[in-house]
Design a protein around this motif. Structure first.
Motif, short mmCIF file in Angstrom:
data_model
loop_
_atom_site.label_atom_id
_atom_site.label_comp_id
_atom_site.label_asym_id
_atom_site.label_seq_id
_atom_site.Cartn_x
_atom_site.Cartn_y
_atom_site.Cartn_z
N PHE A 198 0.84 -1.21 0.00
CA PHE A 198 0.00 0.00 0.00
C PHE A 198 0.87 1.25 0.00
O PHE A 198 0.62 2.21 -0.74
N HIS A 199 1.92 1.23 0.78
CA HIS A 199 2.80 2.38 0.87
C HIS A 199 3.59 2.57 -0.43
O HIS A 199 3.79 3.70 -0.88
N ILE A 200 4.03 1.47 -1.00
CA ILE A 200 4.75 1.56 -2.28
C ILE A 200 3.88 2.22 -3.33
O ILE A 200 4.32 3.11 -4.07
N ARG A 201 2.63 1.81 -3.38
CA ARG A 201 1.74 2.38 -4.39
C ARG A 201 1.45 3.85 -4.10
O ARG A 201 1.31 4.65 -5.03
N MET A 202 1.38 4.21 -2.83
CA MET A 202 1.22 5.62 -2.49
C MET A 202 2.37 6.43 -3.05
O MET A 202 2.17 7.50 -3.64
N HIS A 203 3.58 5.92 -2.91
CA HIS A 203 4.76 6.65 -3.38
C HIS A 203 4.96 6.51 -4.89
O HIS A 203 5.82 7.21 -5.45
N GLU A 204 4.19 5.67 -5.52
CA GLU A 204 4.18 5.61 -6.98
C GLU A 204 3.09 6.50 -7.58
O GLU A 204 2.95 6.57 -8.80
N GLY A 205 2.32 7.17 -6.72
CA GLY A 205 1.24 8.03 -7.19
C GLY A 205 0.03 7.28 -7.65
O GLY A 205 -0.79 7.83 -8.42
N LYS A 206 -0.16 6.05 -7.18
CA LYS A 206 -1.22 5.18 -7.69
C LYS A 206 -2.42 5.06 -6.76
O LYS A 206 -3.31 4.25 -7.02
N LEU A 207 -2.47 5.83 -5.69
CA LEU A 207 -3.64 5.79 -4.83
C LEU A 207 -4.69 6.79 -5.32
O LEU A 207 -4.36 7.88 -5.79
N SER A 208 -5.94 6.42 -5.18
CA SER A 208 -7.02 7.34 -5.49
C SER A 208 -7.14 8.37 -4.37
O SER A 208 -6.63 8.17 -3.26
N PRO A 209 -7.82 9.49 -4.62
CA PRO A 209 -8.06 10.45 -3.54
C PRO A 209 -8.72 9.80 -2.33
O PRO A 209 -8.37 10.11 -1.19
N GLU A 210 -9.68 8.88 -2.57
CA GLU A 210 -10.34 8.20 -1.45
C GLU A 210 -9.33 7.40 -0.62
O GLU A 210 -9.37 7.43 0.63
N GLN A 211 -8.45 6.68 -1.28
CA GLN A 211 -7.46 5.88 -0.58
C GLN A 211 -6.47 6.74 0.19
O GLN A 211 -6.10 6.43 1.32
N LEU A 212 -6.04 7.85 -0.43
CA LEU A 212 -5.09 8.72 0.27
C LEU A 212 -5.76 9.39 1.46
O LEU A 212 -5.14 9.53 2.52
N ARG A 213 -7.01 9.78 1.32
CA ARG A 213 -7.73 10.36 2.47
C ARG A 213 -7.87 9.32 3.58
O ARG A 213 -7.75 9.66 4.77
N ALA A 214 -8.09 8.09 3.22
CA ALA A 214 -8.20 7.04 4.24
C ALA A 214 -6.88 6.88 4.99
O ALA A 214 -6.87 6.69 6.22
N TRP A 215 -5.76 6.97 4.26
CA TRP A 215 -4.45 6.88 4.92
C TRP A 215 -4.26 8.05 5.88
O TRP A 215 -3.85 7.86 7.02
N VAL A 216 -4.59 9.25 5.45
CA VAL A 216 -4.44 10.43 6.31
C VAL A 216 -5.30 10.31 7.55
O VAL A 216 -4.85 10.57 8.67
N ALA A 217 -6.55 9.89 7.37
CA ALA A 217 -7.48 9.82 8.50
C ALA A 217 -7.08 8.75 9.51
O ALA A 217 -7.18 8.95 10.73
N ASN A 218 -6.63 7.61 9.01
CA ASN A 218 -6.26 6.53 9.93
C ASN A 218 -4.90 6.77 10.57
O ASN A 218 -4.70 6.47 11.75
N ARG A 219 -3.99 7.34 9.82
CA ARG A 219 -2.69 7.68 10.40
C ARG A 219 -2.84 8.74 11.49
O ARG A 219 -2.04 8.80 12.42
#
Length: 235
Positions: free
Chosen positions: A28-49
């Motif tokens: 999941f983190h690799i894909r985040m740093h590849e720019g492959k997360l959707s806005p929904e997925q990135l928001r979920a990471w921010v909210a849970n982190r």
């Protein structure tokens, strides 16, 4: 009884944990740093982190209460101030809330914790309880993921600026601040662990504590990957 490791060997074994088990290697983190997360997925990471972020000063307060000297406590106290802030001086928790706002998560949604996944809550609470119940040098050792953070954070700033241009720039202030704070914290934490843990058994406990912390961070991403499956070409 095995002979204790030299300081160099001890530090090498701690760093090896990061090389093998730090959460930057999670899919999941690799894909985040590849720019492959959707806005929904990135928001979920921010909210849970955020649930992890808001508990950092809690675990630091637990460690602070057990430190044996005035000098140790004075230095450790800065970590709490860094995250909680003080009047007129924004701390890391407020900066993370602004990151949430920069990705279009309302402040009240972050503060309510309504977006926090049960597995994330369980993992973070387990980390706080670890710091509450374990001897303080073990708790300090678990914090040494800060050894690996600066390189990751500096890369994350570039990734977010280049690959997620929809994130408003002021949301990245938290990461810029940690580039200065994390190396200082890692240096102090490592100093304490090297000072206190001199036998092989103690050194192995420190390595296990750091491994546990890596498991906590990995578990957060496991929960996100399960709740927000990554799909090809979903951006």
């Amino acid at each position: 009884m095995s002979e204790p490791w030299s300081n160099d060997e001890f530090v090498m074994r701690l760093r090896r944990i990061g090389e093998q088990r730090y959460h930057d290697k999670h899919p999941f983190h690799i894909r985040m740093h590849e720019g492959k997360l959707s806005p929904e997925q990135l928001r979920a990471w921010v909210a849970n982190r955020f649930y992890y972020q808001k508990n950092i000063p809690v675990k630091d307060a637990l460690i602070l209460s057990k430190l044996p000297t005035l000098e140790d406590r004075r230095r450790w106290l800065q970590r709490i101030v860094d995250h909680d802030g003080r009047e007129g001086d924004e701390g890391g928790i407020e900066a993370w809330i602004r990151l949430g706002e920069a990705v279009d998560i309302p402040r009240e949604d972050l503060l309510s914790e309504r977006l926090v996944l049960p597995a994330v809550r369980f993992a973070v609470d387990a980390y706080v309880n670890f710091c509450r119940l374990k001897p303080w040098p073990e708790a300090v050792a678990s914090s040494l993921t800060e050894l690996f953070a600066p390189t990751l954070v500096s890369r994350r700033i570039v990734v977010f600026e280049d690959l997620y241009p929809w994130i408003r720039p002021q949301g990245l202030d938290y990461f810029r601040t940690r580039l200065r704070q994390a190396p200082r914290d890692a240096e102090h934490g490592l100093e304490l662990v090297l000072r206190e843990y001199r036998t092989r058994r103690e050194q192995e406990r420190a390595v296990a504590a750091l491994s546990f912390k890596c498991d906590v961070l990995w578990s957060l991403l496991d929960a996100l990957q399960l709740a927000y499956p990554v799909e090809e070409n979903r951006v």
